[in-house]
Write an enzyme that holds these catalytic residues in place. Structure first.
Site, PDB file in Angstrom:
ATOM      1  N   HIS A   1     -50.232 169.177 113.255  1.00 29.88           N
ATOM      2  CA  HIS A   1     -50.894 169.021 111.961  1.00 29.88           C
ATOM      3  C   HIS A   1     -52.404 169.140 112.142  1.00 29.88           C
ATOM      4  O   HIS A   1     -52.990 168.440 112.964  1.00 29.88           O
ATOM      5  CB  HIS A   1     -50.553 167.665 111.348  1.00 29.88           C
ATOM      6  CG  HIS A   1     -49.090 167.487 111.109  1.00 29.88           C
ATOM      7  ND1 HIS A   1     -48.234 167.005 112.075  1.00 29.88           N
ATOM      8  CD2 HIS A   1     -48.317 167.750 110.017  1.00 29.88           C
ATOM      9  CE1 HIS A   1     -47.008 166.957 111.587  1.00 29.88           C
ATOM     10  NE2 HIS A   1     -47.031 167.407 110.347  1.00 29.88           N
TER      11      HIS A   1
ATOM     12  N   ASP B   1     -48.643 167.294 118.534  1.00 33.82           N
ATOM     13  CA  ASP B   1     -48.845 167.266 117.085  1.00 33.82           C
ATOM     14  C   ASP B   1     -49.405 168.606 116.631  1.00 33.82           C
ATOM     15  O   ASP B   1     -50.361 169.116 117.219  1.00 33.82           O
ATOM     16  CB  ASP B   1     -49.818 166.142 116.732  1.00 33.82           C
ATOM     17  CG  ASP B   1     -49.725 165.713 115.274  1.00 33.82           C
ATOM     18  OD1 ASP B   1     -49.478 166.591 114.431  1.00 33.82           O
ATOM     19  OD2 ASP B   1     -49.909 164.524 114.990  1.00 33.82           O
TER      20      ASP B   1
ATOM     21  N   SER C   1     -48.424 160.816 118.336  1.00 36.55           N
ATOM     22  CA  SER C   1     -49.828 161.168 118.515  1.00 36.55           C
ATOM     23  C   SER C   1     -50.661 159.956 118.896  1.00 36.55           C
ATOM     24  O   SER C   1     -51.709 160.088 119.539  1.00 36.55           O
ATOM     25  CB  SER C   1     -50.393 161.783 117.228  1.00 36.55           C
ATOM     26  OG  SER C   1     -49.702 162.954 116.892  1.00 36.55           O
TER      27      SER C   1
END
Length: 858
Positions: free
Chosen positions: A736, A734, A787
């Site tokens: 982000h 991930d 995630s």
């Protein structure tokens, strides 16, 4: 030619955009990591996905380059591969188009990066220039590889978008390519960007890019996203929409079917509200096939032509239209040259009170805030940047546009990099020649700002009607020929002092009034502004007379008479009906030059004039009694507001009431942050406000630190006691990290030593770092569905390591239910789902407090 084709196609039919590359790679193929690298390691895979979307009916396919920038690739040690990835990504898309054998366009996909320029702390290692350089490298590589257009998508922070647009404009100029631009934002449930802007303000702020389309993607499913489409209908370009396949469920999966999405999109398509439609997270070729079929039967939205006479539009967190026939007040008090109090506060470093002045200006009616730090004893660039950063976090101030007011060009340049809205720069002029004025105007425009143009030229200040109109006409011609929109030009024909007793000053008022009217009649689209305080300079010390002069001047010069902006203290604007008749007549005679002895008569009348019947301004009204009675309760309230005008004194009083510095932190300060968390959760506070409250908390803790250290030393067993420590990371797979970064800022402001391991972090590293640092808390973040499994894996690793440290998980993919069912069972230690950064400090404080931990965990 291909660019002209797409513009024509947008007017003839609704174009279909493809779906989510990430869905295809991370779900169907169970791939993890940086999918952009697959352009190099498995280009056939990328080409096959493009082909599937083309076969489903996509007219525009997006390259696999969402994270193909140096900042995002750095975490993989792949920053040097930007050009290679972009080249191969475009090549894969081009091969797929050749295989399908019909016309389609390649959109070079540019993601927002994991950074936020508007919401990061002051000590961030990423600034506007760094982000712009990363965008420049990526966009240039996509352009040279042959992308037909650029898609700037998933925008949550307009300042990030402005950095990308600045880079795009440079690429257009250097390559000579048209490079049409699609711009797509993502909204929160409040209908605003994460950085606090309304959708309307966002559109205004990026309008200088003259995008081919603006729209929305991600954040919502189709049913929720279409609620915001009416706000896009005033755009003077195409409108796009590519929503998610619904919102993630409790397990982080996207469950909206192709038929669900087309059912939601059917009405806006039938109503002609869209020009481009497609899919984002969770959408597959099946979704795009269904959407394309629906789009084929729809009529495209009519794309209006740009109106050259359109009024000036500016933006803070909210949009502002500067009407041509009404006066827009510009608050003047945040100017070190015009306010002694403001100058004193800036010199003392008392920024809280300085910001309070700006808030008072907006409360009194200022629609724009003028900010000026030009003083010989100040570092103007530094002070401007400090003030603008704080003002941008104050919602009562940041909702209005800023006027960046400086005679130092370097101050203007550096400050433009901090403003996510569309500000005004005050000012440029011809005094340094045509080339320099044009150069500066183009830079201002490329940064998404309007500009005040002073009536100066190489000969100096224009003081007569003839000179004012001559200089303004020349500047208008040069600027519009250079591509500056007429509505972004605001002329200041120089308001000069009247009633000075000097004969050739007698027409100053009248000449400005005449010039304002002439500009509005002869220079289409341009506005007229001026600083009112200069006008009444002769009457310093008699505020009522000065205010009366301003009021009568505006009655003759403003609105339909020509002047539509004025730099003024709005709290001192008075009704002309409250001015005694003798004074009103004397002022009018002076301003309109109706009598040879007008100046003398005005001076005589002013000398004997008090302020009978004066209309009280908001600034002179008595303040409401303070309902927050005790020092501790006032301190908690200050945290919620993020502003305390006399914080050291308030802390001293509250500490006396609470009994100790520790009690102050654990009591009113944490109570205030707890209230902030509740307000944010209820949607009554925006994220910048939360960060602002946290920074006030940090300031309070810093002021209390000496007392806290003394209490530690005096208490048995407290010697050497350290700050609590937290390790946070975005899990493997991930990229982000915006939410995580905000958590880091908030927790640091609440006294935690935070170690941010970054993104795509291996579970083993998270555990080893937490053990090495003896962390008191471990925080995991993730936005995409894979995630969740990684979070569970970290929990298992913590269990294997025999840890008992509280584990906090958060992010868009996480939920209370998933945490309870899939993560908590993997770990015998305390495991919590955290909804947002605002509520985290209260929970964290309880978890590290032995007196509250057991009760909180149970």
């Amino acid at each position: 030619m291909i660019h002209n084709d797409i513009h024509q196609a947008l007017r003839e039919r609704v174009l279909t955009l493809d779906g989510a590359m990430g869905t295809m790679l991370q779900t169907d193929r169970a791939e993890a990591g940086c999918i952009d690298l697959l352009c190099l390691s498995s280009p056939a895979t990328i080409e096959d996905i493009h082909l599937q979307y083309l076969q489903a009916g996509a007219d525009i396919i997006t390259t696999d380059t969402f994270n193909a920038n140096a900042l995002s690739l750095a975490r993989y040690g792949a920053s040097h591969l930007v050009d290679d990835i972009c080249r191969e990504a475009v090549a894969a898309a081009r091969r797929a188009i050749r295989r399908i054998g019909r016309q389609a366009w390649i959109a070079g996909d540019v993601g927002p990066t994991g950074k936020s320029l508007s919401m990061t702390s002051d000590d961030t290692d990423v600034d506007f220039d760094t982000l712009r350089a990363a965008y420049l490298e990526q966009i240039d590589a996509l352009a040279r590889a042959g992308a037909d257009l650029i898609l700037l998508e998933t925008i949550f922070d307009t300042l990030n978008a402005k950095a990308a647009i600045s880079a795009l404009l440079e690429v257009r100029e250097s390559t000579g390519l048209e490079l049409p631009l699609m711009v797509s934002a993502t909204l929160t449930e409040s209908g605003r960007l994460l950085s606090g802007q309304t959708l309307e303000a966002f559109i205004v702020s990026i309008s200088h890019a003259r995008p081919m389309s603006v729209g929305l993607n991600c954040g919502f499913g189709a049913e929720q996203a279409i609620e915001f489409l009416p706000q896009l209908q005033h755009a003077t370009c195409a409108v796009s929409l590519h929503p998610n396949a619904g919102l993630p469920d409790a397990m982080g999966c996207y469950t909206s079917t192709p038929s669900d999405m087309t059912a939601a999109l059917r009405r806006p398509l039938a109503d002609g509200m869209l020009n481009i439609v497609g899919g984002c997270c969770g959408t597959t070729p099946a979704h795009i096939r269904a959407i394309a079929a629906e789009a084929a039967a729809a009529r495209p939205r009519n794309i209006p032509n740009c109106d050259p006479a359109a009024p000036l539009r500016l933006a803070g967190l909210e949009a502002l239209t500067v009407a041509p026939d009404r006066l827009t007040p510009v608050g003047e008090r945040c100017n070190v040259a015009g306010s002694r109090k403001f100058l004193r506060l800036i010199k003392e470093g008392n920024l809280n009170e300085a910001i309070a002045i700006a808030a008072a200006q907006t409360d009194a009616g200022a629609r724009i805030i003028d900010i000026n730090m030009d003083d010989a004893l100040l570092d103007a660039a530094r002070e401007m940047q400090r003030f603008v950063r704080l003002a941008s976090a104050e919602p009562d101030v940041a909702r209005v546009p800023f006027m960046i007011d400086s005679s130092q060009w370097e101050v203007v340049e550096s400050t433009l990099k901090l403003v996510q809205g569309k500000p005004v720069v005050n000012s440029i002029s011809l005094k340094e020649g045509e080339e320099e004025m044009i150069r500066r105007a183009r830079h201002i425009s490329s940064m998404g700002a309007a500009m005040v143009v002073m009536a100066f030229d190489e000969r100096g200040q224009a003081d007569t009607f003839e000179r004012k109109t001559e200089v303004c006409a020349r500047a208008y011609r040069l600027l519009t020929d250079a591509g500056i929109a007429p509505s972004d030009i605001i002329f200041d024909p120089n308001i000069l002092a009247v009633a000075t007793g000097i004969e050739h000053h007698a027409r100053y008022g009248l000449d400005f009034i005449r010039a304002a009217r002439w500009i509005r009649q002869n220079l289409p689209g341009a506005g007229v502004s001026g600083g009112l305080s200069n006008l009444s300079f002769s009457f310093r010390g008699n505020n009522f007379v000065r205010e009366a002069i301003h009021a009568i001047f505006l009655a003759n010069a403003a609105g339909s008479s020509g002047m539509n902006m004025a730099i003024v203290n709005p709290s001192t604007l008075i009704d002309t009906a409250t001015i005694p008749e003798p004074l009103a007549e004397a002022i009018t005679d002076t301003l309109l030059c109706r009598r040879a002895d007008a100046d003398e008569r005005l001076i005589a009348v002013a000398a004997s004039t008090d302020a009978p019947g004066r209309k009280a301004s908001p600034a002179t009204q008595p303040e409401a009694p303070d309902t927050v009675s005790t020092p501790c309760s006032r301190l908690a309230d200050a945290v919620v507001k993020g502003r305390a005008d006399a914080l050291p004194t308030l802390l001293q009083e509250a500490q006396a009431e609470a009994g100790s510095a520790f009690a102050l932190v654990e009591g009113p300060l944490m109570q205030g942050m707890d209230r902030v968390g509740h307000l944010f959760g209820e949607g009554r506070m925006f994220l910048p406000q939360v960060v602002k409250s946290a920074r006030l908390m940090q300031q309070a803790v810093e002021l209390l630190t000496p007392a806290i250290e003394a209490e530690k030393a005096a208490a048995p067993g407290n010697a050497g006691r350290r700050n609590p420590r937290m390790v946070i990371a975005t899990v493997r797979g991930d990229v982000h990290d915006i939410g995580k970064n905000i958590v880091a800022v908030v927790m640091r402001c609440n006294g935690f030593d935070v170690t941010d391991l970054g993104v795509m972090v291996e579970g083993e590293r998270i555990v080893s770092e937490a053990q090495r640092l003896e962390a008191d808390l471990v925080g995991l973040s993730g936005l995409i569905t894979p995630s969740l499994a990684e979070m569970a894996e970290v929990a298992r690793l913590m269990q294997q390591a025999g840890m008992s440290t509280p584990l906090l998980v958060g992010g868009a993919a996480a939920s209370v239910l998933h945490t309870a069912l899939r993560i908590a069972p993997c770990y015998s230690g305390p495991t919590f789902y955290t909804h947002d950064a605002a509520s985290l400090p209260t929970l964290a404080a309880k978890l590290i407090d032995p007196r509250q931990a057991d009760e909180t965990i149970s």
